[in-house]
Design an enzyme around this catalytic site. Structure first.
Site, PDB file in Angstrom:
ATOM      1  N   TRP A 168       0.877  -1.178   0.000  1.00 12.27           N
ATOM      2  CA  TRP A 168       0.000   0.000   0.000  1.00 12.27           C
ATOM      3  C   TRP A 168       0.914   1.228   0.000  1.00 12.27           C
ATOM      4  CZ3 TRP A 168      -1.759   2.849   4.792  1.00 12.27           C
ATOM      5  CH2 TRP A 168      -2.743   3.801   4.491  1.00 12.27           C
ATOM      6  N   ASP A 249      -0.550  -4.915   9.556  1.00 11.75           N
ATOM      7  CA  ASP A 249      -1.519  -3.932   9.091  1.00 11.75           C
ATOM      8  C   ASP A 249      -2.790  -4.713   8.753  1.00 11.75           C
ATOM      9  OD1 ASP A 249      -3.106  -2.175   7.704  1.00 11.75           O
ATOM     10  OD2 ASP A 249      -1.480  -1.341   6.485  1.00 11.75           O
ATOM     11  N   LYS A 285     -13.131  -0.597   6.015  1.00 15.43           N
ATOM     12  CA  LYS A 285     -13.690  -1.486   4.979  1.00 15.43           C
ATOM     13  C   LYS A 285     -14.736  -2.437   5.551  1.00 15.43           C
ATOM     14  CE  LYS A 285      -9.887   0.047   3.140  1.00 15.43           C
ATOM     15  NZ  LYS A 285      -9.435   0.671   1.954  1.00 15.43           N
TER      16      LYS A 285
HETATM   17  N1  KET Z   1      -3.619  -0.318   5.339  1.00 15.23           N
HETATM   18  C1  KET Z   1      -3.868  -0.801   4.100  1.00 15.23           C
HETATM   19  C2  KET Z   1      -3.141  -1.998   3.632  1.00 15.23           C
HETATM   20  C3  KET Z   1      -4.808  -0.139   3.301  1.00 15.23           C
HETATM   21  O1  KET Z   1      -5.046  -0.639   2.107  1.00 15.23           O
HETATM   22  C4  KET Z   1      -5.458   1.011   3.770  1.00 15.23           C
HETATM   23  C5  KET Z   1      -6.392   1.745   2.904  1.00 15.23           C
HETATM   24  C6  KET Z   1      -5.176   1.431   5.071  1.00 15.23           C
HETATM   25  C7  KET Z   1      -4.247   0.742   5.828  1.00 15.23           C
HETATM   26  C8  KET Z   1      -5.789   2.628   5.718  1.00 15.23           C
HETATM   27  O2  KET Z   1      -7.117   2.785   5.657  1.00 15.23           O
HETATM   28  P1  KET Z   1      -7.861   3.712   6.740  1.00 15.23           P
HETATM   29  O3  KET Z   1      -9.043   4.253   6.012  1.00 15.23           O
HETATM   30  O4  KET Z   1      -6.897   4.775   7.190  1.00 15.23           O
HETATM   31  O5  KET Z   1      -8.236   2.816   7.828  1.00 15.23           O
HETATM   32  N2  KET Z   1      -6.424   1.592   1.650  1.00 15.23           N
HETATM   33  C9  KET Z   1      -7.322   2.174   0.672  1.00 15.23           C
HETATM   34  C10 KET Z   1      -7.636   3.622   0.860  1.00 15.23           C
HETATM   35  C11 KET Z   1      -6.437   4.507   1.001  1.00 15.23           C
HETATM   36  O6  KET Z   1      -5.504   4.441   0.205  1.00 15.23           O
HETATM   37  O7  KET Z   1      -6.453   5.315   1.962  1.00 15.23           O
HETATM   38  C12 KET Z   1      -6.780   1.855  -0.716  1.00 15.23           C
HETATM   39  O8  KET Z   1      -5.712   1.249  -0.854  1.00 15.23           O
HETATM   40  O9  KET Z   1      -7.459   2.195  -1.690  1.00 15.23           O
END
Ligand code: KET
Length: 438
Positions: A168, A249, A285
């Site tokens: 990511w 993560d 998610k």
């Molecule tokens: N870790 C991973 C692996 C991840 O894909 C995301 C979010 C997050 C943490 C953080 O998400 P949060 O909303 O802060 O709990 N991924 C999606 C959104 C982004 O990039 O913020 C994505 O990869 O599309």
């Protein structure tokens, strides 16, 4: 004399933040003509975010056929954002209680902290009973990772954080912005479109003792490729041998298999083997609480006394970063997880989301096999989670977006959560055109 003036101009400009464009002397008076100019005139434009920038570009597009497969955010069959039914029910309960908007404590909402540990380790886990898990509610997965990065910067000074290649994209920013050194470990093998397990093990074996290893709890982003249970066990052994600190993560618990417990297999395995771990958890998610910023940083440690000290330091770091976390989303998550009826209903809704993604995966694979039989498309259903890592090159991605209005990240990742059956043909045609002609 002229040289001295220009030097002085520079000094004044820097000190007072104005640009002196014309200086003249007249009789006894020195007239300075100054033009106001921002002291930030030298700040360069930052590039758009590789993921969230795609959503911005999508919103700006006026094309009726546009399709947003960039950000990992779940959509229903009409490609509309979803508020889960359990979330609405939890909110109704919360509103009926007419609660106040006082600050939470720095470590967050107590019932939420309990729910988060139950979800991660399983209710009644010995680490919970023994009080050796430190939990701080933070700003979703990202904020939790950032608090973790700040903790590493302060207490594991000089250690390197190993992140998978690819990963990511924000991992690099999160650790880099904290001044923590990071390196890649090999993860993905484009030849097999699978895990480069040999490369991963070699790189982690070569990592200095005491390094931190970021591992995706399940549904690796962006590849959709996870280690098998045996491979996880070997990684745990290696972390033990090399004294590496695993930092999980966990952003997709429930999205890999539709089952919360199965998706927590890896962190539970590591804890059960006696390893200390750090974990960032996100409810973006699995509960669809993206904008509410709900998550936590967990540290499972050797004993209660260590957990108490570590929590005190996490609180110290959070206090200066954002003081205390937001209430609403934490109340929702706690309400759902701690209420057995809502919890069961949530599991059903999660299976529904994971199932819809699974179905469009199959449909996309079949459509591609029919249109382009000379290529092996089986990776699409082998990969798990929200994404498919298509192998499209950056120039092919540009074709997807510029010609077909399919918005996706330049690493070739598509979010299947943003696809429905009606758009499968359209997407398959765009992919085939991009693969054949670019
Ligand atoms: N870790 C991973 C692996 C991840 O894909 C995301 C979010 C997050 C943490 C953080 O998400 P949060 O909303 O802060 O709990 N991924 C999606 C959104 C982004 O990039 O913020 C994505 O990869 O599309």
């Amino acid at each position: 004399m002229l040289l001295a003036w220009s030097k002085m101009q520079q000094v004044i400009s820097r000190r007072v933040g104005v640009h002196i464009c014309n200086v003249s002397t007249s009789r006894s008076r020195l007239a300075l003509q100054v033009r106001c100019m921002s002291r930030f005139a030298d700040v360069a434009q930052a590039p758009p975010d590789p993921i969230l920038g795609v959503s911005e570009a999508f919103r700006a597009s006026t094309s009726p056929s546009k399709l947003n497969l960039g950000v990992g955010a779940y959509r229903d069959e009409d490609l509309k954002p979803v508020v889960l039914s359990v979330v609405k029910k939890a909110e109704a309960k919360i509103f009926s209680r007419n609660e106040n908007k006082e600050y939470l404590s720095i470590e967050g909402f107590e019932p939420f902290r309990k729910a988060t540990l139950d979800l991660l380790l399983g209710a009644g886990h010995p680490a919970i009973k023994e009080g050796r898990a430190a939990v701080i509610q933070s700003l979703s997965g990202t904020g939790s990772l950032r608090v973790g990065a700040a903790f590493i910067a302060r207490f594991l000074k000089g250690s390197t954080v190993y992140i998978s290649n690819p990963t990511w994209g924000n991992h690099r920013n999160i650790f880099g912005d904290e001044g923590v050194k990071w390196e890649y470990y090999r993860y993905f093998d484009p030849e097999t479109v699978g895990l480069d397990f040999k490369g991963l093990m070699e790189d982690l074996k070569a990592a200095p003792q005491g390094s931190v290893v970021v591992l995706h709890g399940c549904a690796h982003n962006p590849t959709g490729v996870d280690p098998t249970p045996e491979q996880w066990a070997a990684i745990a052994d290696l972390c033990q041998e090399r004294n590496l600190l695993p930092f999980f993560d966990v952003a997709y618990q429930g999205f890999a298999t539709g089952d919360l417990d199965k998706d927590a297999f890896a962190p539970r395995l590591f804890v059960d083997r006696g390893l200390e771990i750090m974990v960032s958890q996100s409810y973006s998610k699995n509960l669809g609480l993206y904008g509410e910023r709900v998550g936590a940083l967990v540290m499972v440690l050797k004993d209660k006394e260590t957990a108490t000290r570590c929590l005190s330091q996490l609180k110290r770091l959070a206090r200066a970063l954002y003081s205390n976390p937001p209430t609403h989303g934490a109340r929702i998550a706690a309400e759902v997880v701690n209420d057995s009826e809502l919890f069961e209903e949530w599991k059903g809704e999660m299976r529904g989301m994971a199932g819809r993604i699974e179905r469009v995966r199959g449909e996309l694979q079949r459509a591609l096999e029919a249109k382009c039989p000379d290529k092996d498309w089986s990776f699409i259903t082998k990969q798990i989670g929200m994404f498919s890592f298509t192998g499209l090159t950056p120039s092919q991605v540009d074709n997807m977006t510029n010609k077909h209005q399919v918005y996706m990240t330049r690493d070739g990742r598509i979010s299947l959560a943003g696809l429905n059956s009606a758009k499968v043909e359209y997407l398959a045609n765009a992919i085939v055109d991009s693969v054949r002609n670019h």
